[in-house]
Motif scaffolding. Structure first.
Motif, PDB file in Angstrom:
ATOM      1  N   LEU A 125       0.815  -1.207   0.000  1.00 35.25           N
ATOM      2  CA  LEU A 125       0.000   0.000   0.000  1.00 35.25           C
ATOM      3  C   LEU A 125       0.856   1.268   0.000  1.00 35.25           C
ATOM      4  N   ALA A 126       2.016   1.202   0.612  1.00 34.64           N
ATOM      5  CA  ALA A 126       2.893   2.373   0.627  1.00 34.64           C
ATOM      6  C   ALA A 126       3.310   2.777  -0.779  1.00 34.64           C
ATOM      7  N   ALA A 127       3.300   1.835  -1.713  1.00 35.98           N
ATOM      8  CA  ALA A 127       3.712   2.130  -3.089  1.00 35.98           C
ATOM      9  C   ALA A 127       2.762   3.093  -3.782  1.00 35.98           C
ATOM     10  N   ALA A 128       1.514   3.169  -3.318  1.00 33.05           N
ATOM     11  CA  ALA A 128       0.538   4.046  -3.966  1.00 33.05           C
ATOM     12  C   ALA A 128       0.890   5.512  -3.803  1.00 33.05           C
ATOM     13  N   SER A 129       1.748   5.828  -2.837  1.00 30.44           N
ATOM     14  CA  SER A 129       2.132   7.224  -2.605  1.00 30.44           C
ATOM     15  C   SER A 129       3.531   7.545  -3.112  1.00 30.44           C
ATOM     16  N   VAL A 130       4.188   6.579  -3.727  1.00 33.52           N
ATOM     17  CA  VAL A 130       5.546   6.794  -4.243  1.00 33.52           C
ATOM     18  C   VAL A 130       5.501   7.631  -5.511  1.00 33.52           C
ATOM     19  N   ARG A 131       6.397   8.561  -5.628  1.00 35.51           N
ATOM     20  CA  ARG A 131       6.495   9.381  -6.833  1.00 35.51           C
ATOM     21  C   ARG A 131       7.826   9.092  -7.527  1.00 35.51           C
ATOM     22  N   LEU A 132       7.765   8.594  -8.737  1.00 37.04           N
ATOM     23  CA  LEU A 132       8.956   8.331  -9.528  1.00 37.04           C
ATOM     24  C   LEU A 132       9.157   9.459 -10.521  1.00 37.04           C
ATOM     25  N   ASP A 133      10.358  10.025 -10.577  1.00 38.59           N
ATOM     26  CA  ASP A 133      10.626  11.077 -11.557  1.00 38.59           C
ATOM     27  C   ASP A 133      11.067  10.438 -12.872  1.00 38.59           C
ATOM     28  N   GLU A 134      11.356  11.257 -13.856  1.00 33.15           N
ATOM     29  CA  GLU A 134      11.725  10.743 -15.179  1.00 33.15           C
ATOM     30  C   GLU A 134      12.978   9.890 -15.120  1.00 33.15           C
ATOM     31  N   ASP A 135      13.926  10.281 -14.294  1.00 27.89           N
ATOM     32  CA  ASP A 135      15.147   9.489 -14.173  1.00 27.89           C
ATOM     33  C   ASP A 135      14.854   8.117 -13.582  1.00 27.89           C
ATOM     34  N   GLY A 136      13.976   8.082 -12.575  1.00 25.87           N
ATOM     35  CA  GLY A 136      13.632   6.806 -11.965  1.00 25.87           C
ATOM     36  C   GLY A 136      12.912   5.885 -12.935  1.00 25.87           C
ATOM     37  N   LEU A 137      11.969   6.440 -13.684  1.00 27.70           N
ATOM     38  CA  LEU A 137      11.253   5.639 -14.674  1.00 27.70           C
ATOM     39  C   LEU A 137      12.178   5.154 -15.778  1.00 27.70           C
ATOM     40  N   ALA A 138      13.125   6.001 -16.172  1.00 28.19           N
ATOM     41  CA  ALA A 138      14.089   5.594 -17.200  1.00 28.19           C
ATOM     42  C   ALA A 138      14.987   4.479 -16.683  1.00 28.19           C
ATOM     43  N   ALA A 139      15.351   4.549 -15.407  1.00 34.66           N
ATOM     44  CA  ALA A 139      16.192   3.502 -14.831  1.00 34.66           C
ATOM     45  C   ALA A 139      15.451   2.168 -14.808  1.00 34.66           C
ATOM     46  N   VAL A 140      14.157   2.207 -14.491  1.00 38.39           N
ATOM     47  CA  VAL A 140      13.351   0.982 -14.512  1.00 38.39           C
ATOM     48  C   VAL A 140      13.280   0.435 -15.930  1.00 38.39           C
ATOM     49  N   ALA A 141      13.058   1.311 -16.900  1.00 37.13           N
ATOM     50  CA  ALA A 141      12.961   0.871 -18.293  1.00 37.13           C
ATOM     51  C   ALA A 141      14.247   0.182 -18.742  1.00 37.13           C
ATOM     52  N   ARG A 142      15.391   0.725 -18.347  1.00 39.88           N
ATOM     53  CA  ARG A 142      16.655   0.104 -18.726  1.00 39.88           C
ATOM     54  C   ARG A 142      16.825  -1.252 -18.040  1.00 39.88           C
ATOM     55  N   ALA A 143      16.405  -1.329 -16.803  1.00 43.20           N
ATOM     56  CA  ALA A 143      16.586  -2.559 -16.042  1.00 43.20           C
ATOM     57  C   ALA A 143      15.772  -3.715 -16.604  1.00 43.20           C
ATOM     58  N   VAL A 144      14.586  -3.422 -17.098  1.00 42.88           N
ATOM     59  CA  VAL A 144      13.718  -4.513 -17.575  1.00 42.88           C
ATOM     60  C   VAL A 144      13.885  -4.784 -19.064  1.00 42.88           C
ATOM     61  N   ASP A 145      14.861  -4.165 -19.680  1.00 40.05           N
ATOM     62  CA  ASP A 145      15.109  -4.375 -21.103  1.00 40.05           C
ATOM     63  C   ASP A 145      15.900  -5.659 -21.327  1.00 40.05           C
ATOM     64  N   VAL A 146      15.360  -6.753 -20.829  1.00 37.76           N
ATOM     65  CA  VAL A 146      15.951  -8.083 -20.995  1.00 37.76           C
ATOM     66  C   VAL A 146      14.810  -9.057 -21.259  1.00 37.76           C
ATOM     67  N   PRO A 147      15.062 -10.107 -22.017  1.00 35.99           N
ATOM     68  CA  PRO A 147      13.985 -11.062 -22.303  1.00 35.99           C
ATOM     69  C   PRO A 147      13.602 -11.861 -21.068  1.00 35.99           C
ATOM     70  N   VAL A 148      12.303 -12.154 -20.960  1.00 34.17           N
ATOM     71  CA  VAL A 148      11.788 -12.993 -19.882  1.00 34.17           C
ATOM     72  C   VAL A 148      11.725 -14.425 -20.390  1.00 34.17           C
ATOM     73  N   HIS A 149      12.188 -15.347 -19.574  1.00 31.85           N
ATOM     74  CA  HIS A 149      12.222 -16.757 -19.971  1.00 31.85           C
ATOM     75  C   HIS A 149      10.908 -17.437 -19.583  1.00 31.85           C
ATOM     76  N   GLY A 150      10.207 -17.973 -20.570  1.00 34.52           N
ATOM     77  CA  GLY A 150       9.005 -18.749 -20.295  1.00 34.52           C
ATOM     78  C   GLY A 150       7.718 -17.958 -20.449  1.00 34.52           C
ATOM     79  N   ALA A 151       6.668 -18.653 -20.896  1.00 36.09           N
ATOM     80  CA  ALA A 151       5.349 -18.029 -21.015  1.00 36.09           C
ATOM     81  C   ALA A 151       4.740 -17.843 -19.627  1.00 36.09           C
ATOM     82  N   ARG A 152       3.752 -16.973 -19.542  1.00 38.13           N
ATOM     83  CA  ARG A 152       3.148 -16.676 -18.234  1.00 38.13           C
ATOM     84  C   ARG A 152       2.213 -17.770 -17.768  1.00 38.13           C
ATOM     85  N   TYR A 153       1.700 -18.589 -18.693  1.00 33.72           N
ATOM     86  CA  TYR A 153       0.863 -19.724 -18.338  1.00 33.72           C
ATOM     87  C   TYR A 153       1.352 -20.945 -19.100  1.00 33.72           C
ATOM     88  N   ALA A 154       0.983 -22.126 -18.613  1.00 29.63           N
ATOM     89  CA  ALA A 154       1.212 -23.352 -19.358  1.00 29.63           C
ATOM     90  C   ALA A 154       0.403 -23.295 -20.650  1.00 29.63           C
TER      91      ALA A 154
END
Length: 331
Positions: free
Chosen positions: A293-322
């Motif tokens: 619930l504490a996450a609902a009040s978090v404010r991410l600036d452009e730098d923070g969002l860009a850092a997240v975007a760079r971090a997740v720029d990797v392929p995910v292994h496996g489908a989400r369901y069988a």
């Protein structure tokens, strides 16, 4: 338990809800053997903290999830927006048999859900994946009839394609689309999210923490109960979990730099995807509830969002369901 009575609100096409809801899947047997009393306490703690949107489905525990939610909200109906789903058919032994959007089935399913929940109406009633054998217009019409009778207040769709959403909305306005959306599941961003926004439909993100993976607490299959359904999903296979740790290794320093837990970073990112997005993380742990619930009040600036975007720029292994379950989603 911290007080979050100032929890922000979001509008789902005329349905006001807390900016973050609570998913009830962990209160049923999907993730192992739940403690019913602990689950009831977690739901009540969420309501105490200002959560209004609580999400379940008739398929969860073959109705047991709705019964438990009914217990938890007894005497507090006026402060809860109940969301439930219909359309996924299970046999007596729990095996999935298929999907059903037939109008007669929709009505019968609603009546069963109302009895289990102990209420006279469901606030947001989703079709749980689209039945390919029944035009979605017929299913939407059936829900519209329930709305006219006061048994349902709002119509929703779970994981529709953009085309299905538009067809259903033409028959009866769709209040919200519920789809899996998180830092490792982003398939709705290309077509479904734009379609929702063109129509003014709200977006409810389920499994916003990757069914627990994005919290960093699941490293191997040994961290899952023997009966946990995630053991049968490709992303949670030994190979999937081993490969996908890379995503966490890239996200962890971003979270630490921002003073957040991994869970808070994942939820804050979703909150920043638009004012029409409501994540519904599920938990029966009071500490995890407060953390989320504490996450609902978090404010991410452009730098923070860009850092997240760079971090997740990797392929995910496996489908989400069988494969069989993924085919049922139609996506």
């Amino acid at each position: 338990m911290p007080a979050f009575r100032d929890l922000p609100t979001r509008d789902l096409r005329g349905l006001p809800v807390s900016a973050q809801g609570l998913g009830c899947l962990p209160t049923t047997s999907f993730y192992g053997r739940p403690d019913p009393e602990r689950s009831v306490a977690a739901i009540r703690a969420a309501l105490d903290a200002g959560v209004t949107l609580v999400d379940t489905a008739d398929v969860q525990g073959q109705g047991a999830g709705e019964e438990l939610l009914g217990r938890a909200i007894a005497g507090r109906r006026d402060c809860v927006v109940i969301a439930s789903k219909f359309g996924m058919v299970r046999a007596a032994d729990g095996a999935f048999e298929g999907l059903c959007g037939e109008p007669s089935y929709v009505r019968a399913a609603c009546e069963r859900s109302l009895r289990r929940l102990g209420v006279d109406h469901i606030d947001l009633y989703y079709q749980h994946w689209t039945d390919p054998a029944v035009p979605v217009e017929e299913t939407a019409g059936a829900v519209a009839g329930l709305i006219q009778e006061g048994k349902v207040r709002h119509f929703g769709l779970s994981e529709p394609s953009a085309a299905t959403l538009r067809r259903a909305d033409a028959e009866h306005p769709v209040t919200a689309v519920q789809s899996e959306w998180s830092l490792w599941t982003r398939g709705i961003e290309d077509e479904v999210v734009p379609a929702c926004r063109a129509l003014g439909v709200g977006i409810v993100a389920y499994a916003p923490l990757g069914r627990g993976f994005l919290t960093g607490r699941i490293r191997t299959t040994d961290d899952l109960a023997p009966e946990d359904f995630r053991r049968g999903q490709p992303r949670f296979s030994p190979a999937g979990l081993a490969h996908n740790q890379l995503l966490l290794r890239r996200l962890r320093p971003v979270a630490e730099r921002l003073g957040l837990s991994l869970a808070q970073l994942g939820l804050a990112w979703l909150h920043h995807q638009g004012p029409d997005v409501v994540p519904i993380p599920g938990t029966s742990d009071p500490a995890h509830l407060a953390e989320n619930l504490a996450a609902a009040s978090v404010r991410l600036d452009e730098d923070g969002l860009a850092a997240v975007a760079r971090a997740v720029d990797v392929p995910v292994h496996g489908a989400r369901y069988a494969p069989a379950m993924l085919a049922m989603t139609g996506n």
